[in-house]
Motif scaffolding. Sequence first.
Motif, mmCIF file in Angstrom:
data_model
loop_
_atom_site.group_PDB
_atom_site.id
_atom_site.type_symbol
_atom_site.label_atom_id
_atom_site.label_comp_id
_atom_site.label_asym_id
_atom_site.label_seq_id
_atom_site.Cartn_x
_atom_site.Cartn_y
_atom_site.Cartn_z
ATOM 1 N N PHE A 5 -14.256 5.260 -43.843
ATOM 2 C CA PHE A 5 -13.686 4.783 -42.584
ATOM 3 C C PHE A 5 -12.194 4.481 -42.705
ATOM 4 N N ILE A 6 -11.740 4.054 -43.877
ATOM 5 C CA ILE A 6 -10.309 3.835 -44.070
ATOM 6 C C ILE A 6 -9.551 5.155 -43.964
ATOM 7 N N TYR A 9 -9.425 6.122 -40.345
ATOM 8 C CA TYR A 9 -8.456 5.309 -39.609
ATOM 9 C C TYR A 9 -7.029 5.772 -39.891
ATOM 10 N N ILE A 12 -6.359 8.896 -37.948
ATOM 11 C CA ILE A 12 -6.146 8.605 -36.526
ATOM 12 C C ILE A 12 -4.749 8.054 -36.295
ATOM 13 N N THR A 13 -4.329 7.137 -37.160
ATOM 14 C CA THR A 13 -2.999 6.550 -37.036
ATOM 15 C C THR A 13 -1.913 7.612 -37.164
ATOM 16 N N THR A 174 1.867 3.245 -32.128
ATOM 17 C CA THR A 174 0.909 2.866 -33.168
ATOM 18 C C THR A 174 0.862 1.358 -33.371
ATOM 19 N N GLN A 178 -2.444 -0.755 -33.567
ATOM 20 C CA GLN A 178 -2.642 -1.542 -34.776
ATOM 21 C C GLN A 178 -2.765 -3.033 -34.471
ATOM 22 N N MET A 181 -6.232 -3.778 -33.533
ATOM 23 C CA MET A 181 -7.061 -3.809 -34.736
ATOM 24 C C MET A 181 -6.882 -5.125 -35.492
ATOM 25 N N GLY A 316 -9.351 -2.379 -41.749
ATOM 26 C CA GLY A 316 -8.597 -1.685 -40.708
ATOM 27 C C GLY A 316 -7.457 -2.542 -40.199
ATOM 28 N N SER A 320 -3.499 -1.862 -40.717
ATOM 29 C CA SER A 320 -2.642 -1.860 -39.526
ATOM 30 C C SER A 320 -1.411 -2.724 -39.730
#
Length: 469
Positions: A5-6, A9, A12-13, A174, A178, A181, A316, A320
């Motif tokens: 998942f990191i 993420y 995506i960023t 972003t 972020q 998040m 996450g 961020s």
Amino acid sequence: MISFFIIIYLLITLGIGFWASKRIKTSNDFTLAGKNLSTSFVAITLFATWFGSSQIMGNPGYFIKDGFSSYVTLILSGSICLFIVGWFYARKLYRMNLVTINDFFRIRYNKKLELTSSILMILAYPHWIAAQFVALAYLFNAVIGIPIEYGIFLGALIVVFYTYIGGMWAVAYTDMVQSIMILLGLNIVLIEVLSKTGGILPIFENKPTEFFYLVPTGGIDEWSDYIALLLAFIIGAIPVQEIYQRVFSAKSERSARNGLFLGAILLVIITSIPLIIGLGGVYLYPELLKDGNNQDIIPSLVNTMTSIPIQILFYGALISAILSTSSGAMLAPATVIGENLIKPYANKISDKRLLLYTRLSVILVALASCYFAYDDTDIIRLVEASLSLILVCLFAPFTFGLFWKKANTHGAWAAIIIGGLTWLFCYIFNSRIDPTIYGTIMSCTSMLLGSMLSFKKAKLKNDALLNIK
């Protein structure tokens, strides 16, 4: 699973950054987002830039050890700085239509001072950015098991790519994602911790009276550190480029000022959350303090007491915070290099070429930051070091030049040279009083005396700028 998942993420960023980069057509788009940021964007980017590794991984350890005196120096100080800039600095500087604060040194003094202030500004930033690389390395080590030295390089590579492609537009978009998040991840962890401690009151019940003092209770050494931190984080941060990069990116003077005020409020509220999490964590698990690494308290706590979904949200949020701080801090010196070191001395440089050189400057700044990251892994001290140089050299000529009509070039040179040498001398010989205190006093005194003694001979330049209301 967390590693997966990191990675998602991060992708995506980077995707958001790539999408935002399509709005970049000129160097102005890259550095100032075309001067189109609203109040909310200004506030979010200010908050995200200053809410980084030290707020999550550095500050809780100091708060647990030093109590509310550290709350003043590490939490309230940043917000006080933003309020001061909003009330006294933002309006005057926004109306001057600047790109960097080093442009102010050229307009108010001369090109030599612009060059000198630019070099000093650039030299100060690698420490700050290095702190973020160190934090990313700790994160990669805790979650994926990557050694710290490799984690620093990997973190730098990610941030360089993210900043290089997107510029200020990517930072703004972003940062908004972020920040959501950050809020979500920290609040979920906070609720989890407080549900096990029985609320917020139990974690403060057995603390000694000294824990609640807003000032140090020790001797001269503690007071020296306390005053030095206040000077660095309040006064030393006033001339930094990343604040004014957001101010100058605002679509109006009102958006700039209100964004500063809102950003200051967000900074106080949200940066308090990790402190409570850390204090609650050692209340539940005192062994977290036994390994001597207070920078790893919250990640260790999350790994110990939370489920996988909460760990994913927390990491996450942590990613961020670090990415947003890194990208904003890296863009600031790169902008100074492009606007103040390359553009004035490159004959008839095209805007396209200037944009390329500014982007390449991001890589240069990252390389210097990696050096300091490998040299010192104390996050708070890295951040403090980055502000000390700006404080003892640039605060006095910047502030006096903006508000005092008699300030002149002689005084500015005296402030930079004498303030900087005083700080360096005290640092080399390890003075008992923090070198920052001596350097700041001598810089301001030299600015006053240098300007007054040469006032009759010096011609005030651009006097009309000082009549801006």
